[in-house]
Design a protein around this motif. Structure first.
Motif: not given
Length: 634
Positions: A380, A382, A509, A544-545, A576, A603, A605-606, A609
């Motif tokens: 993922v 960020q 989301l 968040r995502c 997630f 993807a 985000g968190d 999640w």
């Protein structure tokens, strides 16, 4: 060296109401020591650190279990610490001597970009201690009370890599400042009488104790200036669970590995661009830290390698390209670190976001062929430069809006701009996802085809608070510098991050299953950069995502990815990051030769999640594959 009072003496400190008035009142005392041991045997409030965008992991996850998920509830509600100056406190007990005060004090350490310094850490500790004192007063009453606060070695394994001297000094100073300020403003007899620095590894704990013994005389003078007295113990206190020998490296992120567990931790892999174009790498694992600096690349080399192989913007990827990118971008002494990862959060900047990291082939010649990173492990992204909307309202329910193949006609009945092929699989995908959401207890609304006119789409965005937003449609490039990028709608309108950001509350989301949102606009940005820009905009407004495609995807690949993702997220309750990983694998298994849709979805985000688990079981949703020939791209 001063001797610390025992537990019995600590209780007497709060109950001592000597009426003698001849002598001036004694100064409140803060006693400090370092403990080597496992925090699982401690019954006290424990101070832990939390970086922005971090999931609950390591020591926090362990404490969360003892608090029946109270930390996870606050994290999901968006009421969790992150920025410096924020703190989350959950307490239990304290009503009697037989039920000691315990709980968690989660204090924000700011972004995960190496900017945390001694002043920031001191302020973070001060904030957490103040919130704790207020909560004790509000929860247990204003009567005299002295208690113990435990803390991990915050900041010792962050990107800032603060030294033990800085960490120990900031921890003690922050508590001293909070104690002084609370006494001045609240005038309460509630105070922190004892501070325990807890560390699992005895060698690191011993080093912290030595730093405390060296710093204490100066800290004592500062305490006296604030009307307090400082006692300290320079010898190490050992308790159950300390380790004789630890793994290489240092500590758990945001603090030490006092819990002895990192099972829920997502290692960070920070990739930052230097002025000369070289990439700095920093790996922060559960118990290890590694750094490396890559060699600067020739100007234009990366662009030449990643030049799209077709008009849809997909790179001409094969194992040879994946291996070449891995060798050129990752320094030799850092490659084994990447190969050993089982999952990771990739923290990128605007430049390093241009690399399709998901397609890198971290192949080990001694083992043989390997899968690209996106298929080998959950990955993922960020964005290091994200600036979050601090006050974000979260949807109280489980409502979802699913849009598939929305109309792109103008009022005259003509297409907007160049004619766009209809996307029948996008409509089918949206219908399948809508049914799946309903089966999983989500109150889903479906807009497909001519029902999805621009006006109705915009009204549905604001009709009720949305938990999830899914769009399967055509995307559009900016018209020029400063132009908009978004989802094509009717009447020459688009759905952009601006319209999503105007929602109140914003969804948690957002899945934009569209083409061209990652396409080149003026030749100066790459598809992944454009996807990163859109993802950053959505995350900055509080989402968040985010799932967004870095290049055009096939209808069949998009449908396979989307339905698998929601099934894993909602039916199986996976986080997630794990749901994205399984969706990538499923899309790859069913992909035709040359279809890179599985690698296009980025993807952000968190990773931890989770959506609410389904209210009732449901049968798996079947996925209808698109025809092999003539499939439109989005």
């Amino acid at each position: 060296m001063r001797h610390l009072p025992g537990p019995e003496a600590l209780h007497r400190l709060s109950a001592d109401t000597d009426a003698a008035t001849a002598a001036p009142p004694a100064r409140p005392t803060l006693s400090v020591l370092v403990r080597a041991g496992d925090l699982r045997g401690l019954a006290l409030p424990l101070l832990v650190g939390q970086h922005e965008q971090d999931p609950i992991a390591g020591p926090q996850a362990l404490i969360d279990q003892t608090l029946d998920g109270a930390l996870s509830d606050r994290h999901r509600l968006g009421l969790y610490a992150g920025p410096i100056g924020t703190a989350t406190v959950v307490l239990r007990g304290g009503q009697s001597d037989s039920e000691p005060l315990r709980g968690a004090v989660v204090t924000g350490l700011g972004p995960y970009d190496g900017t945390l310094g001694s002043l920031g850490l001191t302020e973070a500790v001060r904030t957490g201690a103040l919130r704790l004192l207020l909560q004790v007063r509000d929860q247990l009453g204003p009567g005299p009370r002295a208690f113990t606060l435990g803390t991990l070695l915050l900041g010792s394994n962050s990107a800032a890599n603060l030294g033990l001297e800085t960490v120990v000094e900031a921890l003690v100073l922050g508590v001293l400042q909070a104690s002084q300020r609370f006494a001045e403003v609240a005038g309460s007899a509630i105070r922190i009488a004892r501070l325990e620095l807890v560390e699992l590894r005895p060698d690191l704990a011993q080093a912290a104790a030595e730093q405390l013994d060296r710093l204490a005389p100066r800290l004592q003078r500062l305490a006296e200036h604030g009307g307090l007295t400082l006692d300290w113990q320079g010898t190490l206190l050992r308790s159950r669970g300390h380790r004789v020998r630890a793994a290489s490296g240092s500590t758990v992120h945001g603090g030490s590995n006092a819990a002895g567990t990192a099972g829920s931790y997502w290692p960070r892999l920070l990739v930052r661009t230097r002025a000369d174009g070289a990439l700095d790498y920093l790996h922060l694992g559960a118990r290890a830290r590694a750094e490396a600096v890559g060699q600067p690349l020739q100007p234009g080399l990366l662009d030449a390698l990643l030049r799209p192989a077709d008009i849809a913007g997909a790179p001409g990827w094969d194992a040879e390209l994946g291996r070449t990118l891995f060798h050129l971008l990752v320094p030799p002494d850092f490659r084994e670190t990447v190969r050993q990862l089982s999952r990771a959060v990739l923290v990128v900047d605007a430049h390093s976001a241009a690399v399709p990291w998901e397609l890198l082939l971290a192949e080990d010649p001694a083992i043989g062929p390997a899968e690209p990173l996106a298929l080998r492990m959950p990955l993922v992204r960020q964005l290091a430069s994200s600036s979050f909307r601090r006050q974000v309202r979260r949807s109280p329910g489980q409502a979802a809006l699913v849009i598939g193949n929305p109309s792109t006609l103008t009022r005259s009945g003509q297409g907007s701009g160049d004619p766009l092929e209809p996307l029948p699989e996008a409509a089918e995908e949206a219908t399948q996802i809508h049914r799946l959401l309903q089966d999983c207890g989500q109150a889903s609304t479906l807009l497909v085809g001519e029902e999805a006119l621009a006006g109705r789409v915009l009204r549905q965005l604001h009709a009720r608070p949305l938990h999830l937003l899914h769009v399967s449609a055509h995307g559009r490039l900016p018209d020029g510098p400063g132009g908009r990028c978004g989802v094509m709608l009717s009447d020459d309108l688009m759905l952009t991050a601006i319209e999503i950001g105007a929602m109140d509350p914003v969804p948690e989301l957002v899945f934009l299953n569209c083409c061209h949102l990652g396409r080149l606009d003026d030749g100066r940005t790459t598809p992944p950069q454009r996807a990163a820009s859109l993802a950053q905009t959505l995350i900055d407004i509080g989402v968040r995502c985010v799932l967004v495609a870095g290049w055009a995807v096939s209808d069949a690949g998009a449908a396979q990815f989307g339905t698998t993702f929601y099934r894993e997220l909602l039916q199986h309750g996976r986080p997630f990051g794990e749901a994205v990983f399984r969706a990538r694998q499923s899309a790859r298994e069913r992909a035709l030769a040359g279809d890179l849709s599985w690698g296009a979805f980025q993807a952000y985000g968190d990773p931890a999640w989770t959506a609410v688990r389904p209210a009732r079981p449901s049968a798996p949703v079947s996925i209808r594959s698109a025809p092999a020939a003539g499939r439109p791209r989005r």
